[in-house]
Scaffold this motif. Structure first.
Motif, PDB file in Angstrom:
ATOM      1  N   PHE A  57      40.127 -14.760  45.594  1.00 54.96           N
ATOM      2  CA  PHE A  57      38.676 -14.919  45.653  1.00 54.96           C
ATOM      3  C   PHE A  57      38.380 -16.326  46.171  1.00 54.96           C
ATOM      4  O   PHE A  57      39.100 -17.267  45.851  1.00 54.96           O
ATOM      5  CB  PHE A  57      38.064 -14.766  44.257  1.00 54.96           C
ATOM      6  N   ALA A  58      37.314 -16.453  46.953  1.00 57.33           N
ATOM      7  CA  ALA A  58      36.892 -17.766  47.458  1.00 57.33           C
ATOM      8  C   ALA A  58      35.549 -18.104  46.835  1.00 57.33           C
ATOM      9  O   ALA A  58      34.689 -17.237  46.682  1.00 57.33           O
ATOM     10  CB  ALA A  58      36.771 -17.734  48.979  1.00 57.33           C
ATOM     11  N   LYS A  59      35.398 -19.369  46.467  1.00 57.09           N
ATOM     12  CA  LYS A  59      34.134 -19.814  45.881  1.00 57.09           C
ATOM     13  C   LYS A  59      33.135 -20.033  47.011  1.00 57.09           C
ATOM     14  O   LYS A  59      33.440 -20.728  47.981  1.00 57.09           O
ATOM     15  CB  LYS A  59      34.371 -21.127  45.143  1.00 57.09           C
ATOM     16  N   ASP A  60      31.970 -19.436  46.881  1.00 56.93           N
ATOM     17  CA  ASP A  60      30.977 -19.585  47.949  1.00 56.93           C
ATOM     18  C   ASP A  60      29.953 -20.661  47.585  1.00 56.93           C
ATOM     19  O   ASP A  60      30.082 -21.346  46.574  1.00 56.93           O
ATOM     20  CB  ASP A  60      30.333 -18.235  48.282  1.00 56.93           C
ATOM     21  N   TYR A  61      28.938 -20.816  48.429  1.00 57.70           N
ATOM     22  CA  TYR A  61      27.978 -21.910  48.240  1.00 57.70           C
ATOM     23  C   TYR A  61      27.118 -21.744  46.984  1.00 57.70           C
ATOM     24  O   TYR A  61      26.468 -22.691  46.556  1.00 57.70           O
ATOM     25  CB  TYR A  61      27.098 -22.059  49.485  1.00 57.70           C
ATOM     26  N   THR A  62      27.124 -20.545  46.385  1.00 58.83           N
ATOM     27  CA  THR A  62      26.405 -20.371  45.121  1.00 58.83           C
ATOM     28  C   THR A  62      27.348 -20.519  43.916  1.00 58.83           C
ATOM     29  O   THR A  62      26.975 -20.179  42.797  1.00 58.83           O
ATOM     30  CB  THR A  62      25.723 -18.994  45.050  1.00 58.83           C
ATOM     31  N   ASN A  63      28.576 -21.028  44.182  1.00 57.55           N
ATOM     32  CA  ASN A  63      29.570 -21.224  43.119  1.00 57.55           C
ATOM     33  C   ASN A  63      30.091 -19.935  42.514  1.00 57.55           C
ATOM     34  O   ASN A  63      30.582 -19.935  41.387  1.00 57.55           O
ATOM     35  CB  ASN A  63      29.012 -22.110  41.987  1.00 57.55           C
ATOM     36  N   GLN A  64      29.973 -18.841  43.225  1.00 54.02           N
ATOM     37  CA  GLN A  64      30.516 -17.571  42.756  1.00 54.02           C
ATOM     38  C   GLN A  64      31.823 -17.300  43.502  1.00 54.02           C
ATOM     39  O   GLN A  64      31.914 -17.603  44.689  1.00 54.02           O
ATOM     40  CB  GLN A  64      29.558 -16.414  43.099  1.00 54.02           C
ATOM     41  N   TYR A  65      32.763 -16.707  42.786  1.00 52.86           N
ATOM     42  CA  TYR A  65      34.001 -16.289  43.448  1.00 52.86           C
ATOM     43  C   TYR A  65      33.804 -14.912  44.057  1.00 52.86           C
ATOM     44  O   TYR A  65      33.472 -13.964  43.350  1.00 52.86           O
ATOM     45  CB  TYR A  65      35.158 -16.279  42.456  1.00 52.86           C
ATOM     46  N   LYS A  66      34.024 -14.808  45.369  1.00 49.68           N
ATOM     47  CA  LYS A  66      33.874 -13.543  46.086  1.00 49.68           C
ATOM     48  C   LYS A  66      35.239 -13.119  46.637  1.00 49.68           C
ATOM     49  O   LYS A  66      36.039 -13.985  47.016  1.00 49.68           O
ATOM     50  CB  LYS A  66      32.896 -13.718  47.265  1.00 49.68           C
TER      51      LYS A  66
END
Ligand SMILES: *[C@@H]1O[C@H](CO)[C@@H](O)[C@H](O)[C@H]1NC(C)=O
Ligand SMILES: *[C@@H]1O[C@H](CO)[C@@H](O)[C@H](O)[C@H]1NC(C)=O
Ligand SMILES: *[C@@H]1O[C@H](CO)[C@@H](O)[C@H](O)[C@H]1NC(C)=O
Ligand SMILES: *[C@@H]1O[C@H](CO)[C@@H](O)[C@H](O)[C@H]1NC(C)=O
Ligand SMILES: *[C@@H]1O[C@H](CO)[C@@H](O)[C@H](O)[C@H]1NC(C)=O
Length: 168
Positions: A57-66
């Motif tokens: 999972f990669a952390k996106d700009y909203t700090n969520q792991y996608k």
């Protein structure tokens, strides 16, 4: 030129099913700005013929792991017998084998340990800079999850020290 990438562990979490695994410990030790290493111990209460599921999972700009590209399952015993060649699964298993005592044929039992583990960048495809979660699940069968290890990783350029100028 492209700098040297490092895959640095920022945190590690181990969760096990206490019916199958006891005495778990799992910790990180900082080595330098580019590197920290993981040490783990646990005791298997039942034999394990693991199927390893790896999800990234990669952390996106909203700090969520996608979810990020990788979600594979491999039967570790088949890799050991060289009957299974799924590249990503094989890659993670090779990394694990370098720093664990799980480098023999199936099944696994008793004390399992990892010492001074890290992610050699030479084993991995070049990831974009950022924060990632590598989630490893160890299943004995589709209904028996023995444990999950989560590695929180920063992918970054290697930090190089410049020589200190002498102050007199
Ligand atoms: C787990 O740890 C406890 C206390 O350290 C010890 O008494 C016990 O024998 C250990 N169990 C196993 C299965 O290693
Ligand atoms: C980063 O890692 C390299 C290679 O291991 C090492 O030579 C260098 O000193 C490290 N940089 C820092 C700031 O720790
Ligand atoms: C895990 O698989 C092994 C080999 O198939 C088996 O002997 C063992 O009983 C299984 N353990 C559990 C908890 O299902
Ligand atoms: C497994 O690792 C241990 C410790 O690194 C080593 O002594 C042993 O020879 C390895 N066994 C195999 C089958 O590679
Ligand atoms: C740093 O110092 C070492 C010796 O103290 C020297 O070998 C090296 O070339 C120097 N590196 C830089 C970038 O100046």
């Amino acid at each position: 030129t492209q700098g040297d990438l490092v895959y640095k562990f920022m945190n590690v979490e181990c969760n096990v099913n206490p019916v199958f695994v006891s005495n778990v410990s799992c910790s990180l030790k900082a080595i330098d700005w580019n590197k920290s290493v993981v040490n783990m111990d646990c005791f298997l209460l039942s034999q394990l013929n693991p199927t390893l599921r790896v999800q990234v999972f990669a952390k996106d700009y909203t700090n969520q792991y996608k979810p990020f590209l990788i979600d594979v399952k491999v039967n570790v015993c088949e890799i050991i017998k060289r009957r299974n060649f799924l590249p990503y699964g094989v890659m993670f298993w090779r990394i694990l084998q370098e720093f664990t005592n799980a480098n023999h044929s199936c099944p696994f039992s008793g004390h399992l340990m990892a010492r001074n583990g890290y992610m050699p960048s030479s084993y991995l495809p070049p990831f974009p800079h950022g924060f990632y979660l590598f989630k490893l699940e160890f299943w004995n069968s589709s209904t028996h999850l023995f444990g999950t290890v989560k590695f929180f990783v920063q992918v970054m350029e290697m930090i190089k020290l410049r020589n200190k100028s002498k102050t007199v």
